[in-house]
Design a protein around this motif. Structure first.
Motif, PDB file in Angstrom:
ATOM      1  N   ASP A 189       0.859  -1.196   0.000  1.00 39.45           N
ATOM      2  CA  ASP A 189       0.000   0.000   0.000  1.00 39.45           C
ATOM      3  C   ASP A 189       0.894   1.244   0.000  1.00 39.45           C
ATOM      4  O   ASP A 189       1.374   1.678   1.040  1.00 39.45           O
ATOM      5  N   LEU A 190       1.131   1.795  -1.197  1.00 35.47           N
ATOM      6  CA  LEU A 190       2.000   2.964  -1.305  1.00 35.47           C
ATOM      7  C   LEU A 190       1.405   4.173  -0.604  1.00 35.47           C
ATOM      8  O   LEU A 190       2.130   5.005  -0.062  1.00 35.47           O
ATOM      9  N   ARG A 191       0.081   4.262  -0.617  1.00 35.32           N
ATOM     10  CA  ARG A 191      -0.533   5.384   0.084  1.00 35.32           C
ATOM     11  C   ARG A 191      -0.282   5.294   1.587  1.00 35.32           C
ATOM     12  O   ARG A 191      -0.012   6.293   2.248  1.00 35.32           O
ATOM     13  N   GLY A 192      -0.359   4.063   2.119  1.00 40.30           N
ATOM     14  CA  GLY A 192      -0.098   3.888   3.543  1.00 40.30           C
ATOM     15  C   GLY A 192       1.332   4.238   3.901  1.00 40.30           C
ATOM     16  O   GLY A 192       1.595   4.888   4.926  1.00 40.30           O
ATOM     17  N   ILE A 193       2.275   3.830   3.046  1.00 38.67           N
ATOM     18  CA  ILE A 193       3.685   4.150   3.283  1.00 38.67           C
ATOM     19  C   ILE A 193       3.898   5.658   3.241  1.00 38.67           C
ATOM     20  O   ILE A 193       4.601   6.237   4.083  1.00 38.67           O
ATOM     21  N   ALA A 194       3.278   6.294   2.247  1.00 39.10           N
ATOM     22  CA  ALA A 194       3.413   7.748   2.134  1.00 39.10           C
ATOM     23  C   ALA A 194       2.829   8.444   3.356  1.00 39.10           C
ATOM     24  O   ALA A 194       3.396   9.411   3.870  1.00 39.10           O
ATOM     25  N   MET A 195       1.693   7.926   3.847  1.00 33.40           N
ATOM     26  CA  MET A 195       1.077   8.513   5.029  1.00 33.40           C
ATOM     27  C   MET A 195       2.000   8.384   6.242  1.00 33.40           C
ATOM     28  O   MET A 195       2.142   9.316   7.038  1.00 33.40           O
ATOM     29  N   GLU A 196       2.621   7.215   6.388  1.00 33.15           N
ATOM     30  CA  GLU A 196       3.529   7.017   7.518  1.00 33.15           C
ATOM     31  C   GLU A 196       4.698   7.984   7.459  1.00 33.15           C
ATOM     32  O   GLU A 196       5.121   8.548   8.480  1.00 33.15           O
ATOM     33  N   ARG A 197       5.249   8.165   6.255  1.00 28.95           N
ATOM     34  CA  ARG A 197       6.380   9.083   6.103  1.00 28.95           C
ATOM     35  C   ARG A 197       5.964  10.530   6.388  1.00 28.95           C
ATOM     36  O   ARG A 197       6.702  11.281   7.043  1.00 28.95           O
ATOM     37  N   LEU A 198       4.791  10.906   5.885  1.00 31.03           N
ATOM     38  CA  LEU A 198       4.303  12.257   6.149  1.00 31.03           C
ATOM     39  C   LEU A 198       4.033  12.467   7.638  1.00 31.03           C
ATOM     40  O   LEU A 198       4.292  13.546   8.185  1.00 31.03           O
ATOM     41  N   GLU A 199       3.527  11.422   8.281  1.00 29.44           N
ATOM     42  CA  GLU A 199       3.258  11.526   9.718  1.00 29.44           C
ATOM     43  C   GLU A 199       4.554  11.689  10.502  1.00 29.44           C
ATOM     44  O   GLU A 199       4.641  12.492  11.438  1.00 29.44           O
ATOM     45  N   ALA A 200       5.588  10.911  10.119  1.00 32.70           N
ATOM     46  CA  ALA A 200       6.882  11.032  10.796  1.00 32.70           C
ATOM     47  C   ALA A 200       7.478  12.419  10.574  1.00 32.70           C
ATOM     48  O   ALA A 200       8.057  13.017  11.486  1.00 32.70           O
ATOM     49  N   ARG A 201       7.312  12.929   9.349  1.00 31.12           N
ATOM     50  CA  ARG A 201       7.829  14.264   9.054  1.00 31.12           C
ATOM     51  C   ARG A 201       7.084  15.323   9.865  1.00 31.12           C
ATOM     52  O   ARG A 201       7.682  16.276  10.380  1.00 31.12           O
ATOM     53  N   LEU A 202       5.765  15.151   9.995  1.00 31.14           N
ATOM     54  CA  LEU A 202       4.973  16.093  10.781  1.00 31.14           C
ATOM     55  C   LEU A 202       5.412  16.081  12.244  1.00 31.14           C
ATOM     56  O   LEU A 202       5.527  17.129  12.879  1.00 31.14           O
ATOM     57  N   ASP A 203       5.688  14.881  12.777  1.00 32.95           N
ATOM     58  CA  ASP A 203       6.157  14.784  14.167  1.00 32.95           C
ATOM     59  C   ASP A 203       7.474  15.525  14.342  1.00 32.95           C
ATOM     60  O   ASP A 203       7.673  16.222  15.347  1.00 32.95           O
ATOM     61  N   ARG A 204       8.381  15.374  13.364  1.00 32.63           N
ATOM     62  CA  ARG A 204       9.660  16.074  13.447  1.00 32.63           C
ATOM     63  C   ARG A 204       9.468  17.583  13.387  1.00 32.63           C
ATOM     64  O   ARG A 204      10.129  18.338  14.105  1.00 32.63           O
ATOM     65  N   LEU A 205       8.572  18.021  12.506  1.00 32.47           N
ATOM     66  CA  LEU A 205       8.305  19.455  12.391  1.00 32.47           C
ATOM     67  C   LEU A 205       7.704  20.010  13.680  1.00 32.47           C
ATOM     68  O   LEU A 205       8.041  21.119  14.107  1.00 32.47           O
ATOM     69  N   GLU A 206       6.828  19.241  14.310  1.00 31.50           N
ATOM     70  CA  GLU A 206       6.220  19.688  15.568  1.00 31.50           C
ATOM     71  C   GLU A 206       7.273  19.779  16.664  1.00 31.50           C
ATOM     72  O   GLU A 206       7.278  20.721  17.465  1.00 31.50           O
ATOM     73  N   ASP A 207       8.190  18.797  16.703  1.00 33.06           N
ATOM     74  CA  ASP A 207       9.271  18.840  17.688  1.00 33.06           C
ATOM     75  C   ASP A 207      10.160  20.060  17.469  1.00 33.06           C
ATOM     76  O   ASP A 207      10.565  20.740  18.421  1.00 33.06           O
ATOM     77  N   THR A 208      10.475  20.321  16.184  1.00 32.50           N
ATOM     78  CA  THR A 208      11.304  21.483  15.856  1.00 32.50           C
ATOM     79  C   THR A 208      10.592  22.774  16.247  1.00 32.50           C
ATOM     80  O   THR A 208      11.206  23.701  16.797  1.00 32.50           O
TER      81      THR A 208
END
Length: 237
Positions: free
Chosen positions: A46-65
């Protein structure tokens, strides 16, 4: 129709009328994605699921920053206010003795340090006069070359700066006296007192070993040093 069926139908209508209710809920979206992946089976990527996971991880990093930037901004603002209050207290002094005594009281309190010493160099380091003896807990007169020698400790020949921050295992008895036993970090502010005068140094000591560390910024203390230099030149003129 049963109550359960009515509740499900009502929930369905609410979701259809306001889909953002689910889209804005990260936990619900995770559950839906997980259910979708389970339904697809193990042989489907599921490429959409993988993309969602990556976007979620990126969002978490942005929130931490984002949180780190806000915390740093508040800390910098607090530090700026401390330095400004200390400078105003320096400028308020009407007499030189009050100017010096404020270092161990108001200035130390504003800058949140535990000890402050002003070191002046002299070809004949003599603290025996009544005036100097009365101020000996804040003013130290040392032989010529003391400032450069003290600032160079632990720097292994590195260029000396106007402001040096460092942690100390054993603070100098010669500078801090009885307080040396509990001073674990210090800020050295080298002073240019004008043409024809030997240099000086303002030493701030802290019990907290992490209050002054070499990797910290020195902009505010450099500004404070510049103001203190000018005030000293006025008193010494």
């Amino acid at each position: 129709m049963s109550d359960t069926a009515l509740n499900i139908e009502d929930l369905r209508e609410r979701i259809l009328s306001d889909p953002e209710m689910i889209l804005d809920d990260r936990d619900l979206m995770k559950a839906l994605i997980a259910a979708n992946e389970k339904q697809l089976g193990n042989n489907i990527v599921d490429l959409r699921g993988i993309a969602m996971e990556r976007l979620e991880a990126r969002l978490d990093r942005l929130e931490d920053t984002h949180r780190s930037v806000i915390a740093a901004a508040y800390e910098n603002l607090a530090g700026t206010n401390q330095v400004h209050r200390a400078i105003l207290r320096l400028l308020d002094a009407a007499e030189f003795e009050d100017f010096l005594l404020s270092l161990r009281t108001d200035i130390a309190e504003h800058l949140r340090v535990d000890a402050v010493k002003l070191i002046l160099e002299s070809p004949q380091a003599d603290t025996g006069s009544d005036g100097l003896t009365r101020l000996s807990d804040v003013l130290l007169v040392k032989p010529q070359g003391f400032v450069a020698e003290y600032s160079a400790v632990g720097r292994n020949g590195a260029p000396q700066r106007q402001v040096t921050l460092r942690q100390v295992a054993d603070a100098s008895d010669e500078v801090f006296g009885e307080a040396a036993g509990w001073v674990h970090s210090e800020a050295l502010l080298r002073l240019d007192l004008g043409p024809g005068r030997l240099p000086g140094m303002l030493v701030m000591g802290a019990e907290d070993p992490h209050q002054f560390k070499p990797n910290q910024g020195t902009d505010l203390l450099t500004f404070f040093t510049g103001v203190f230099e000018r005030a000293m030149r006025r008193w010494l003129s």
